[in-house]
Enzyme design. Structure first.
Site, PDB file in Angstrom:
ATOM      1  N   GLU A   1      -7.890  -4.898  -0.773  1.00  0.00           N
ATOM      2  CA  GLU A   1      -8.427  -5.532  -1.980  1.00  0.00           C
ATOM      3  C   GLU A   1      -8.477  -7.057  -1.865  1.00  0.00           C
ATOM      4  O   GLU A   1      -9.305  -7.705  -2.501  1.00  0.00           O
ATOM      5  CB  GLU A   1      -7.597  -5.146  -3.211  1.00  0.00           C
ATOM      6  CG  GLU A   1      -7.416  -3.666  -3.410  1.00  0.00           C
ATOM      7  CD  GLU A   1      -8.678  -2.936  -3.855  1.00  0.00           C
ATOM      8  OE1 GLU A   1      -9.774  -3.511  -3.696  1.00  0.00           O
ATOM      9  OE2 GLU A   1      -8.572  -1.810  -4.328  1.00  0.00           O
TER      10      GLU A   1
ATOM     11  N   HIS B   1       0.844  -1.199   0.000  1.00  0.00           N
ATOM     12  CA  HIS B   1       0.000   0.000   0.000  1.00  0.00           C
ATOM     13  C   HIS B   1       0.873   1.241   0.000  1.00  0.00           C
ATOM     14  O   HIS B   1       1.952   1.235   0.618  1.00  0.00           O
ATOM     15  CB  HIS B   1      -0.926   0.006   1.225  1.00  0.00           C
ATOM     16  CG  HIS B   1      -2.089   0.937   1.082  1.00  0.00           C
ATOM     17  ND1 HIS B   1      -2.020   2.252   1.459  1.00  0.00           N
ATOM     18  CD2 HIS B   1      -3.338   0.756   0.576  1.00  0.00           C
ATOM     19  CE1 HIS B   1      -3.180   2.838   1.195  1.00  0.00           C
ATOM     20  NE2 HIS B   1      -3.990   1.944   0.658  1.00  0.00           N
TER      21      HIS B   1
HETATM   22  N1  COA Z   1       3.981  -7.602  -5.001  1.00  0.00           N
HETATM   23  C1  COA Z   1       5.306  -7.705  -5.252  1.00  0.00           C
HETATM   24  N2  COA Z   1       6.185  -6.719  -4.998  1.00  0.00           N
HETATM   25  C2  COA Z   1       5.694  -5.578  -4.497  1.00  0.00           C
HETATM   26  C3  COA Z   1       4.337  -5.409  -4.211  1.00  0.00           C
HETATM   27  C4  COA Z   1       3.457  -6.483  -4.475  1.00  0.00           C
HETATM   28  N3  COA Z   1       2.156  -6.401  -4.238  1.00  0.00           N
HETATM   29  N4  COA Z   1       4.131  -4.175  -3.702  1.00  0.00           N
HETATM   30  C5  COA Z   1       5.322  -3.578  -3.683  1.00  0.00           C
HETATM   31  N5  COA Z   1       6.280  -4.414  -4.171  1.00  0.00           N
HETATM   32  C6  COA Z   1       7.696  -4.157  -4.305  1.00  0.00           C
HETATM   33  C7  COA Z   1       7.933  -3.042  -5.303  1.00  0.00           C
HETATM   34  O1  COA Z   1       8.056  -3.574  -6.628  1.00  0.00           O
HETATM   35  C8  COA Z   1       9.222  -2.453  -4.805  1.00  0.00           C
HETATM   36  O2  COA Z   1      10.273  -3.282  -5.255  1.00  0.00           O
HETATM   37  P1  COA Z   1      11.607  -2.726  -5.930  1.00  0.00           P
HETATM   38  O3  COA Z   1      12.217  -1.861  -4.865  1.00  0.00           O
HETATM   39  O4  COA Z   1      12.357  -3.967  -6.239  1.00  0.00           O
HETATM   40  O5  COA Z   1      11.151  -1.943  -7.143  1.00  0.00           O
HETATM   41  C9  COA Z   1       9.101  -2.607  -3.297  1.00  0.00           C
HETATM   42  O6  COA Z   1       8.176  -3.644  -3.072  1.00  0.00           O
HETATM   43  C10 COA Z   1       8.627  -1.373  -2.570  1.00  0.00           C
HETATM   44  O7  COA Z   1       7.413  -0.961  -3.141  1.00  0.00           O
HETATM   45  P2  COA Z   1       6.650   0.353  -2.606  1.00  0.00           P
HETATM   46  O8  COA Z   1       7.415   1.566  -2.986  1.00  0.00           O
HETATM   47  O9  COA Z   1       6.333   0.205  -1.204  1.00  0.00           O
HETATM   48  O10 COA Z   1       5.298   0.269  -3.431  1.00  0.00           O
HETATM   49  P3  COA Z   1       4.428   1.487  -3.967  1.00  0.00           P
HETATM   50  O11 COA Z   1       4.079   2.408  -2.850  1.00  0.00           O
HETATM   51  O12 COA Z   1       5.050   2.037  -5.186  1.00  0.00           O
HETATM   52  O13 COA Z   1       3.153   0.688  -4.433  1.00  0.00           O
HETATM   53  C11 COA Z   1       1.108  -0.415  -4.507  1.00  0.00           C
HETATM   54  C12 COA Z   1       1.998   0.502  -3.669  1.00  0.00           C
HETATM   55  C13 COA Z   1      -0.216  -0.622  -3.798  1.00  0.00           C
HETATM   56  C14 COA Z   1       0.826   0.232  -5.879  1.00  0.00           C
HETATM   57  C15 COA Z   1       1.838  -1.765  -4.683  1.00  0.00           C
HETATM   58  O14 COA Z   1       2.101  -2.335  -3.436  1.00  0.00           O
HETATM   59  C16 COA Z   1       1.111  -2.723  -5.609  1.00  0.00           C
HETATM   60  O15 COA Z   1       1.241  -2.634  -6.831  1.00  0.00           O
HETATM   61  N6  COA Z   1       0.321  -3.685  -5.012  1.00  0.00           N
HETATM   62  C17 COA Z   1      -0.398  -4.627  -5.832  1.00  0.00           C
HETATM   63  C18 COA Z   1      -1.686  -4.015  -6.365  1.00  0.00           C
HETATM   64  C19 COA Z   1      -2.722  -3.804  -5.291  1.00  0.00           C
HETATM   65  O16 COA Z   1      -2.979  -4.688  -4.481  1.00  0.00           O
HETATM   66  N7  COA Z   1      -3.339  -2.602  -5.299  1.00  0.00           N
HETATM   67  C20 COA Z   1      -4.385  -2.243  -4.382  1.00  0.00           C
HETATM   68  C21 COA Z   1      -3.896  -1.263  -3.382  1.00  0.00           C
HETATM   69  S1  COA Z   1      -5.139  -0.913  -2.153  1.00  0.00           S
END
Ligand code: COA
Length: 355
Positions: free
Chosen positions: A298, A243
């Site tokens: 979600e 998140h």
């Molecule tokens: N699965 C795998 N890896 C994940 C991940 C997930 N669900 N969420 C984050 N990561 C990884 C990122 O790729 C990043 O890796 P990197 O440093 O190798 O590039 C690392 O964890 C840190 O990510 P972060 O900066 O905390 O994520 P964000 O704030 O950019 O993204 C979301 C937040 C929600 C967009 C992301 O977690 C995501 O895409 N989740 C899946 C989709 C989802 O469930 N969305 C609904 C949200 S309510």
């Protein structure tokens, strides 16, 4: 310049507080877990609208007016063109409502959500819409308008838990869009149409469908670790985890997990999903020891809506049916603030002499 506005405070609100560090969501003074366990949709409407509309009736009367409005808005369905996906159908139907800043406008928006969503799902299946029943609760009627059967009270309670859990969440993108539009005095219908337009984007309200796609792709508990390792090795994101704001577990995930656990798990789907959740969390913790990635709203939304028989293509609209309470309350709060939202931009184009 802060292009995502992460560090900009653009509103003062008494509606909700998202504490990402501690994993707490407070809505008008109550933890979301308490509201999800105890409130129906009508209670949440009263909680969010209280103080923002003159003459707001008590909960039973408000529920009766929402029920009567469901019957009134059914006529909209016949006016909508064929070929719209479920969320576009809801947006188009809402856009036809009389647009002003009144309690009646907010009630019609709330009432029209389930009527339009259920009609859109049924139209997609080649079925005629089912007329609303003003004498049962909004959640029970929502499920009845989908299937034609009055649902088991436990199912209506589970849908209430979902709608209440998502009714408001700070200054998220759709709520901000609603407040910007409300600040122009365009009306609550315009504010809600702006909200749903922002919500339908895959970065905001579109993840629960893909959670189910992931569970289907994994298929069996034995396949979990191989599948998850493969996805992570390919750099894919696992749906329903992580998140932007929460640095610990999303409190809405727990509120919905409790609601899901009360439904019968006849197919073993929920037990399977819990197994996958555990496997994913273990793998993510190993891959990202410095960055806690936890279950988000979600994951359990997908399980709950699926268990209630809602099709994946309707999930974003069902989300909008809950969040419209927050959009309308925020719109009224912004109107009371009395200030047009009008930020600045920095011009980086050519100057006239160079052009
Ligand atoms: N699965 C795998 N890896 C994940 C991940 C997930 N669900 N969420 C984050 N990561 C990884 C990122 O790729 C990043 O890796 P990197 O440093 O190798 O590039 C690392 O964890 C840190 O990510 P972060 O900066 O905390 O994520 P964000 O704030 O950019 O993204 C979301 C937040 C929600 C967009 C992301 O977690 C995501 O895409 N989740 C899946 C989709 C989802 O469930 N969305 C609904 C949200 S309510």
């Amino acid at each position: 310049m802060d292009s995502g506005l992460e560090n900009i405070v653009a509103a003062e609100t008494i509606l909700s507080d998202v504490d990402g560090q501690n994993g707490r969501l407070v809505i008008r003074g109550w933890p979301v877990e308490t509201l999800a366990a105890s409130m129906a949709f009508e209670d949440a409407a009263h909680l969010l609208w209280d103080g923002f509309f003159e003459g707001l009736p008590d909960v039973p009367e408000l529920g009766a007016r929402i029920g009567a409005a469901r019957e009134e808005v059914l006529a909209l369905v016949a006016e909508l063109p064929a070929g719209l996906d479920v969320v576009s159908f809801l947006r188009a139907g809402w856009a036809l409502l009389p647009d002003d800043e009144s309690l009646e406008a907010a009630i019609r928006l709330a009432a029209a959500g389930p009527v339009l969503t259920a009609a859109a799902v049924r139209r997609g299946r080649g079925q005629a819409p089912i007329a609303p029943d003003k004498d049962i609760s909004q959640s029970a009627d929502f499920l009845r308008m989908l299937t034609g059967k009055v649902p088991d009270p436990a199912e209506a309670r589970a849908l209430d838990a979902y709608l209440v859990t998502v009714c408001d969440h700070g200054l998220n993108a759709s709520t901000f869009a609603s407040r910007v539009v409300a600040s122009t005095r365009a009306g609550l219908v315009s504010a809600a149409v702006a909200g749903i337009s922002a919500l339908k984007g895959p970065l905001h309200g579109g993840a629960p469908g893909p959670v189910l796609d992931m569970l289907d792709a994994i298929g069996t508990p034995q396949n979990a670790e191989t599948w998850i390792d493969g996805a992570l090795a390919r750099g894919e994101r696992l749906m329903g985890f992580g998140h932007r704001v929460y640095r610990v577990r999303d409190p809405r995930a727990d509120a919905l997990k409790v609601a899901v656990a009360r439904l019968p798990d006849t197919s073993g789907r929920i037990a399977f999903a819990e197994h996958i959740e555990g496997a994913v969390l273990g793998r993510l913790a190993r891959k990202y020891p410095q960055r806690r990635l936890e279950t988000n709203v979600e994951f359990y939304t997908a399980l709950l809506l699926e268990a209630l028989g809602l099709p994946r293509e309707a999930f974003t609209s069902v989300f909008a049916c809950g969040r419209v309470l927050g959009w309308t309350a925020h719109a009224r709060e912004q109107i009371a603030e009395g200030r047009l939202v009008r930020p600045q931009s920095v011009y980086r184009g050519p100057v006239p002499e160079a052009a």
